[in-house]
Design an enzyme around this catalytic site. Sequence first.
Site, mmCIF file in Angstrom:
data_model
loop_
_atom_site.group_PDB
_atom_site.id
_atom_site.type_symbol
_atom_site.label_atom_id
_atom_site.label_comp_id
_atom_site.label_asym_id
_atom_site.label_seq_id
_atom_site.Cartn_x
_atom_site.Cartn_y
_atom_site.Cartn_z
ATOM 1 N N ASN A 1 23.875 60.805 22.389
ATOM 2 C CA ASN A 1 22.988 62.193 22.260
ATOM 3 C C ASN A 1 21.537 62.163 22.488
ATOM 4 O OD1 ASN A 1 22.183 64.790 21.336
ATOM 5 N ND2 ASN A 1 23.337 64.661 19.502
ATOM 6 N N HIS B 1 26.579 70.388 25.768
ATOM 7 C CA HIS B 1 25.921 69.301 24.718
ATOM 8 C C HIS B 1 26.545 67.963 24.617
ATOM 9 C CE1 HIS B 1 22.909 67.343 22.266
ATOM 10 N NE2 HIS B 1 23.608 68.142 21.176
ATOM 11 N N CYS C 1 19.149 70.720 19.135
ATOM 12 C CA CYS C 1 20.014 70.232 20.272
ATOM 13 C C CYS C 1 20.229 71.460 21.187
ATOM 14 C CB CYS C 1 21.284 69.663 19.939
ATOM 15 S SG CYS C 1 21.220 67.938 19.028
HETATM 16 O O1 UT7 Z 1 23.854 67.167 18.409
HETATM 17 C C1 UT7 Z 1 23.682 67.767 17.190
HETATM 18 C C2 UT7 Z 1 24.960 67.908 16.697
HETATM 19 N N1 UT7 Z 1 25.387 66.862 16.032
HETATM 20 C C3 UT7 Z 1 26.661 66.755 16.184
HETATM 21 O O2 UT7 Z 1 27.276 67.489 16.623
HETATM 22 C C4 UT7 Z 1 27.381 65.392 15.545
HETATM 23 C C5 UT7 Z 1 28.378 65.904 14.892
HETATM 24 N N2 UT7 Z 1 29.116 64.935 13.788
HETATM 25 C C6 UT7 Z 1 29.994 63.766 14.624
HETATM 26 O O3 UT7 Z 1 29.789 63.621 15.542
HETATM 27 C C7 UT7 Z 1 30.629 62.971 13.504
HETATM 28 O O4 UT7 Z 1 30.914 63.585 12.149
HETATM 29 C C8 UT7 Z 1 30.197 61.546 13.311
HETATM 30 C C9 UT7 Z 1 30.324 60.728 14.782
HETATM 31 C C10 UT7 Z 1 28.658 61.542 12.960
HETATM 32 C C11 UT7 Z 1 31.082 61.056 12.201
HETATM 33 O O5 UT7 Z 1 32.585 60.763 12.480
HETATM 34 P P1 UT7 Z 1 33.563 61.396 11.702
HETATM 35 O O6 UT7 Z 1 34.881 61.331 12.301
HETATM 36 O O7 UT7 Z 1 33.112 62.647 11.060
HETATM 37 O O8 UT7 Z 1 33.306 60.506 10.301
HETATM 38 P P2 UT7 Z 1 33.154 60.383 8.729
HETATM 39 O O9 UT7 Z 1 31.700 60.610 8.622
HETATM 40 O O10 UT7 Z 1 34.224 61.493 8.308
HETATM 41 O O11 UT7 Z 1 33.653 59.051 8.263
HETATM 42 C C12 UT7 Z 1 34.982 58.672 8.582
HETATM 43 C C13 UT7 Z 1 35.082 56.951 8.145
HETATM 44 C C14 UT7 Z 1 34.693 57.018 6.663
HETATM 45 O O12 UT7 Z 1 35.247 55.873 6.102
HETATM 46 P P3 UT7 Z 1 36.339 56.076 5.091
HETATM 47 O O13 UT7 Z 1 35.811 57.068 3.911
HETATM 48 O O14 UT7 Z 1 37.433 57.134 5.739
HETATM 49 O O15 UT7 Z 1 37.086 54.736 4.665
HETATM 50 C C15 UT7 Z 1 33.194 56.592 7.199
HETATM 51 O O16 UT7 Z 1 32.705 55.630 6.166
HETATM 52 O O17 UT7 Z 1 34.584 56.137 8.899
HETATM 53 C C16 UT7 Z 1 33.561 55.522 8.263
HETATM 54 N N3 UT7 Z 1 32.135 55.498 9.021
HETATM 55 C C17 UT7 Z 1 32.042 54.571 10.074
HETATM 56 N N4 UT7 Z 1 32.705 53.523 10.310
HETATM 57 C C18 UT7 Z 1 31.879 52.519 11.436
HETATM 58 C C19 UT7 Z 1 31.295 56.455 9.174
HETATM 59 N N5 UT7 Z 1 30.423 56.038 10.070
HETATM 60 C C20 UT7 Z 1 30.748 54.975 10.542
HETATM 61 C C21 UT7 Z 1 30.244 54.058 11.515
HETATM 62 N N6 UT7 Z 1 30.883 52.885 11.869
HETATM 63 N N7 UT7 Z 1 29.069 54.290 12.438
#
Ligand code: UT7
Length: 331
Positions: free
Chosen positions: A286, A256, A116
Site C-alpha cells: 500500500n 486503491h 489514501c
Molecule cells: O489504505 C488505507 C486503508 N487501509 C486498509 O484498507 C487496511 C484494512 N485492513 C486490513 O487490510 C486488514 O485488517 C489487515 C491486513 C490489517 C489485518 O488482516 P485481518 O484479517 O483483519 O487480521 P486481524 O487483525 O483480524 O487478525 C487475525 C489474526 C489474529 O490472530 P488471532 O487473534 O485470530 O489468533 C492476529 O493476531 O491474525 C493475527 N495477525 C497476524 N498474524 C501474522 C495480525 N497481524 C498479523 C501478522 N502476521 N502481520
Amino acid sequence: MSKITAAITAVGGYLPDFVLSNQILETMVDTNDEWITTRTGIKERRILKGEGKGTSFLAIKAAENLIEKSGVDPKEIDLVIVSTATPDMKAASTAAYTATQIGATNAFSYDLEAACSSFLFGMSTAAAYIESGRYKKVLLIGADKNSSFINYKDRATCIIFGDGGGAVLFEPNEEGLGLQDELLRSNGEGREFLRAQYGGSSYPITSDTFNDGSHYVFQDGKTVFKNAVFNMADVAERILKRNNLTNDDVNWLAAHQANKRIIDATANRINLEQEKVMMNIQKYGNTTSATLPLLLNDYESQLKKGDTIIFAAFGGGFTWGSIYFKWAYNS
Ligand code: UT7
C-alpha cells in the site's frame, strides 16, 4: 463548441530500489509469508533509503519519468499538485519544492491531503481546473514515503505499507474523453481507526509520546477493512448505476491497493472479471497516494483510447470515492 473534458495524456512512476520482502519481515516481527500473502496479497514492498530523502524525492522521480516519456516541456505546466499523506515537512509545501526541481518554473503548486484517497480527490481537483478552462496543463502527483511513519515493530501496519510515487498529466480534451463522473465522500467519525496522531497540531510530540512510539501510524485493521469493503464497493456500484453502465461496459477497475481482499470484494460487487482488475499490490504493498497512478503506469501499455476505467479508493479520515473515467490515448 464541444464541452471541454479533462483527460490524462501522460503517466510516469517511480519505485525505490530497496525491496522489503515478506521473508525479511519474518525476521523483524512475528509474522510469516503465508499469513501476509493470504490476508493481504502482498509479497514485497519498496522502501526509500537515504538520509534527507522524503516524499519529494519520489514525486520528483515520478514526474521526471513522465516528462521523459511524454516529452512535455515542464515550463508549460500551469499547476503541480502533490497528493500525499507524508509531506517532506510540516510547514513547507512539498509540491513547491517538487515543481521547482522538475523545472516547472511557471507553475504554482500545493499539497493535497486526504490519506489514501489523496490522489482520487486530486483527480477531481485537477479535472475541475481543466474543465473550467482556467489551466491547460495540470500535473497531479501521488507520492508517499510511508516508511517515515511506520513502526517496524508493529505487525498490524508494517506488513502493509510501502513507498512510491506516480504522476499523471491532465489536459483539455474535445472528444469527450477523461473524467466523466465522480462520487466522493468523507466521514470524520472514522479518524480514530487509522491515524498518525502525534506530530499534528492537536497532539504535538513530547518526549513521552516519542518514547512510547505514538507518533507512528495506528490502525484498527478490522474496522478499517469492514468500512473499506462496504464503502468502496458501494460507490463503485452507485457510479455505474447512475451512468447506466453494466459490467460489460467497464474495461478496467483501478482500485486503491490496500488489501487484495478489499479489491476483490469491490470487483465482485460490480461483477467484474479478474482480467479487468488492475493489481500490483503484490509488488508494492500500500503506497497510499501512489497506488492509483502506479496502476496506470504499470498498465499503460494495455490501455486503449476510449477504455472505461472505474477508479475507487478508501482511506483514513475516513475518505473514499469512485470516479468514472475514459482513457484518452493508445501508447
Ligand atoms: O489504505 C488505507 C486503508 N487501509 C486498509 O484498507 C487496511 C484494512 N485492513 C486490513 O487490510 C486488514 O485488517 C489487515 C491486513 C490489517 C489485518 O488482516 P485481518 O484479517 O483483519 O487480521 P486481524 O487483525 O483480524 O487478525 C487475525 C489474526 C489474529 O490472530 P488471532 O487473534 O485470530 O489468533 C492476529 O493476531 O491474525 C493475527 N495477525 C497476524 N498474524 C501474522 C495480525 N497481524 C498479523 C501478522 N502476521 N502481520
